[in-house]
Design a protein around this motif. Structure first.
Motif, short mmCIF file in Angstrom:
data_model
loop_
_atom_site.label_atom_id
_atom_site.label_comp_id
_atom_site.label_asym_id
_atom_site.label_seq_id
_atom_site.Cartn_x
_atom_site.Cartn_y
_atom_site.Cartn_z
N LEU A 67 0.83 -1.21 0.00
CA LEU A 67 0.00 0.00 0.00
C LEU A 67 0.87 1.26 0.00
CD1 LEU A 67 -2.80 -1.04 2.53
CD2 LEU A 67 -3.03 -0.73 0.06
N THR A 68 1.94 1.25 0.78
CA THR A 68 2.84 2.40 0.80
C THR A 68 3.46 2.62 -0.57
OG1 THR A 68 3.34 2.03 3.14
CG2 THR A 68 4.88 3.39 1.90
N PHE A 69 3.86 1.53 -1.22
CA PHE A 69 4.43 1.62 -2.57
C PHE A 69 3.41 2.22 -3.54
CE2 PHE A 69 5.17 -0.05 -6.80
CZ PHE A 69 6.54 0.11 -6.97
N LEU A 70 2.17 1.74 -3.49
CA LEU A 70 1.15 2.23 -4.42
C LEU A 70 0.81 3.69 -4.18
CD1 LEU A 70 -1.30 -0.83 -4.45
CD2 LEU A 70 0.34 -0.17 -6.23
N SER B 23 12.86 4.05 -7.83
CA SER B 23 13.49 4.81 -6.75
C SER B 23 13.98 3.89 -5.65
CB SER B 23 12.49 5.82 -6.16
OG SER B 23 11.43 5.14 -5.50
N SER B 24 14.95 4.35 -4.87
CA SER B 24 15.45 3.55 -3.75
C SER B 24 14.35 3.33 -2.71
CB SER B 24 16.66 4.23 -3.12
OG SER B 24 16.32 5.52 -2.64
N PHE B 25 13.49 4.33 -2.54
CA PHE B 25 12.38 4.19 -1.60
C PHE B 25 11.46 3.04 -2.02
CE2 PHE B 25 7.95 4.97 -0.50
CZ PHE B 25 8.02 5.18 0.87
N GLY B 26 11.09 3.01 -3.30
CA GLY B 26 10.19 1.97 -3.77
C GLY B 26 10.79 0.59 -3.68
N LEU B 27 12.06 0.44 -4.07
CA LEU B 27 12.73 -0.86 -4.02
C LEU B 27 12.87 -1.35 -2.58
CD1 LEU B 27 15.49 -0.29 -6.72
CD2 LEU B 27 13.42 -1.67 -6.94
N THR B 28 13.22 -0.44 -1.68
CA THR B 28 13.38 -0.83 -0.28
C THR B 28 12.05 -1.23 0.33
OG1 THR B 28 15.23 0.72 -0.06
CG2 THR B 28 14.25 -0.08 1.98
N THR B 29 10.99 -0.50 -0.01
CA THR B 29 9.66 -0.81 0.53
C THR B 29 9.17 -2.17 0.05
OG1 THR B 29 9.13 1.55 0.65
CG2 THR B 29 7.29 0.01 0.71
N LEU B 30 9.30 -2.44 -1.24
CA LEU B 30 8.90 -3.75 -1.75
C LEU B 30 9.76 -4.86 -1.16
CD1 LEU B 30 8.10 -3.21 -5.55
CD2 LEU B 30 6.51 -3.55 -3.64
N GLY B 31 11.04 -4.59 -0.98
CA GLY B 31 11.92 -5.58 -0.36
C GLY B 31 11.46 -5.95 1.04
N ARG B 32 10.98 -4.97 1.78
CA ARG B 32 10.46 -5.26 3.12
C ARG B 32 9.27 -6.21 3.06
NH1 ARG B 32 9.98 -0.43 4.66
NH2 ARG B 32 7.78 0.01 4.46
N GLY B 33 8.36 -5.99 2.14
CA GLY B 33 7.21 -6.87 2.02
C GLY B 33 7.60 -8.29 1.64
#
Length: 602
Positions: A204-207, A233-243
């Motif tokens: 959800l944060t990514f979207l 972006s680094s933010f998007g990749l890191t967020t998806l990695g967490r999931g």
């Protein structure tokens, strides 16, 4: 903050460290930066040029990205005159312009994403030729963050934080404090739901990041362009990695749930590595990665997140499986001393890392009480103190139901049968009252056989802790999306400087600039002679310069306001940066003096 085993020392440590931080803030308060801010442009704001430049350059205080944002140049009628895609190189954005543009006024409008994932927008104008300078605000029409997105994004972060506490903290509690809990169906479901919440919160944060950065509504969450911008972006990749790591951790836990047994050493090591990845990917976005010392700030935040998960996950495990009607006293007495040590360490880590984060993000007591970020942080601190009180109630119950009295020189005091507090000097086997402690523990073991009939008071106090902790998580999610206090606080200037001449010091000048923000400011100047009396010079000149941006010197128009007192009401400071205010004074025909001071504008 130790759910059942809170002691007075962590609370005292919290207050001592907070007081120390306040003192440090008073002593060291000064210029600092966090959110990206525009520090220079080429052409400059309000510049009048002889020819149209080939490009427009914007430089910020930290690295930025366009992401779902933009950087555009508009003509006087609002039509775009830039060509090709803007280039981003670290903290600099370059926008190429079309050739053969007419002499007129142009507006540069931008919406970029700072290193902490928040959008930063603005606009300025310049003019080519003798025409009139356009109103940048009227031409640009920059969109604000959609209100629904502004609420949905913190809600997604809250979901992820809550899932993190349950999904990581509950297995940690089982491994460290309550091995029998691996057989609990309720605990298994709670952990799985928690890890699912981490993954859902990440998605959800990514979207939502794309619409947040672009100023669009919920209808654009699946916009391919916005998804691609966030995904690159680094933010998007890191967020998806967490999931993904949360889902991997859930898969690794499945065999343990099936055999209802604690993990083997190799399995525990693998679980710890994946859980550490979830913690690190949570810490490596937002404010920690922006500003000074990002590696250090990320490490501190990771420790803070891990301590939070241990503490709140322990609360969840207690509520879900251990503290229940008819609870076995022996099971309680076996788990609570271990939880005491774990929770005490967690609270110490939370206090220390929380203070470090606050110093970095707030910077001074003035920012604490004059910014949105500061007030949210104070509210979080108040809730933490409430948690300490609720945990104290739990501690009293434990002492009454699982504790014993032991003799002590000069009187008697009550202790828990499971070494709830740390053993004091003189409590060891070789001490005078060591036998009394051993007897107390033996009696406690006898008492531990059977069930504790009424755990309702304990459940209520733990429930209060859990409810307050949920609000703390929500506040934390809001803080992540709030500009740090350091970036939003403008500190007025108030300084007295000696006037220097060729022969040495000759009098002094007192300067005040309020509010020290871009735009209109008020300058007050008082001039004193060697004897400290207000002086009236033959000539007085004040200029503003921003050397790094090559702006100035800009003349400041002064109006007399009394003997030795001048005012510049509406003194214009063009933009953020480190500005130099210089004063040149001619006291008489033979004596010329100068003074200058640097001050931050943000």
């Amino acid at each position: 903050m130790t759910a059942l085993a809170v002691r007075r020392r962590p609370a005292l440590l919290l207050l001592v460290l907070l007081a120390g931080w306040l003192a440090l803030g008073v002593a060291t308060a000064g210029p600092a930066a966090a959110h990206a801010e525009l520090v220079s442009t080429d052409p400059g704001e309000g510049a009048r040029l002889d020819a149209v430049p080939g490009q427009v350059t914007l430089r910020f205080t930290e690295g930025v990205s366009l992401g779902a944002g933009y950087a555009r140049v508009l003509g006087a009628g609002g039509e775009r005159v830039d060509t090709g895609a803007p280039r981003v190189d670290g903290d600099t954005v370059t926008v190429p312009l079309r050739g053969d543009l007419p002499d007129t006024s142009y507006v540069v409008t931008y919406r970029i994403v700072s290193a902490d994932s928040h959008p930063v927008s603005g606009a300025f104008a310049f003019v080519v030729g003798d025409g009139e300078l356009a109103d940048a605000g009227a031409v640009a029409g920059d969109p604000a963050v959609d209100p629904v997105v502004a609420v949905a994004l913190p809600a997604a972060r809250t979901l992820g934080f809550a899932g993190l506490a349950v999904g990581l903290g509950v297995p940690a509690f089982l491994a460290l404090c309550w091995p029998a809990g691996w057989a609990s169906t309720r605990v298994r479901r709670l952990t799985t739901a928690g890890l699912g919440a981490v993954a859902a919160g990440a998605v959800l944060t990514f979207l939502l990041q794309g619409p947040y950065a672009d100023g669009a509504g919920l209808g654009s969450v699946l916009d391919p362009a916005l998804l691609a911008a966030t995904g690159s972006s680094s933010f998007g990749l890191t967020t998806l990695g967490r999931g993904l790591l949360a889902l991997l951790l859930a898969g690794l836990l499945v065999p343990l749930w099936h055999r209802a047994a604690p993990p083997q050493p190799q399995e525990a090591a693998g679980l710890a590595v994946v859980a550490g990845g979830v913690v690190l990917t949570t810490a490596a976005v937002g404010h920690p990665v922006a500003g000074a010392l990002p590696v250090f700030a990320t490490a501190v935040t990771a420790v803070h997140v891990a301590a939070m998960a241990l503490w709140l996950g322990g609360l969840a495990a207690l509520m879900a499986g251990l503290v229940r009607p008819g609870a076995d006293a022996g099971e309680l007495a076996g788990a609570l001393p271990r939880w005491s040590r774990v929770a005490s360490g967690a609270v110490a880590a939370l206090v220390v890392t929380g203070v470090v984060q606050s110093v970095r993000e707030v910077g001074s007591p003035a920012a604490l009480v004059s910014t949105t970020y500061g007030w949210l942080l104070l509210a979080k601190l108040a809730l933490v103190l409430l948690l300490l009180a609720a945990a104290g109630v739990s501690r009293v119950w434990v002492q009454q139901h699982l504790g014993v009295a032991r003799p002590r020189p000069g009187g008697r005091r009550r202790v828990t049968a499971h070494a709830f507090a740390a053993t004091a000097p003189g409590d060891g086997p070789g001490s005078e009252d060591g036998s009394a402690v051993a007897a107390a523990r033996e009696r406690a073991a006898v008492q531990a056989r059977g069930a504790v009939e009424d755990v309702a008071p304990l459940r209520r106090s733990v429930l209060v802790e859990a409810a307050v902790a949920a609000v703390v998580l929500a506040l934390s999610a809001v803080l992540v999306g709030t500009p740090p206090a350091r970036a939003t606080l403008a500190e007025p200037v108030d300084v007295t400087l000696p006037l220097q001449s060729a022969a040495g010091e000759s009098g002094s000048v007192q300067l005040s600039v309020d509010p020290a923000r871009p735009g209109a400011n008020t300058l007050h100047l008082y001039l004193f002679d060697d004897a400290g009396r207000l002086a009236q010079p033959e000539d007085l000149r004040v200029t503003l310069t921003e050397a790094e941006q090559e702006i100035g010197p800009l003349e400041v128009d002064l109006e007399p306001a009394g003997p030795g007192h001048w005012v510049a009401d509406g003194m214009s400071i063009p933009g953020a940066g480190t500005w130099t205010l210089a004063v040149s004074v001619r006291l008489d025909e033979f004596t010329a003096t100068t003074a200058s001071t640097d001050f931050p504008v943000r």
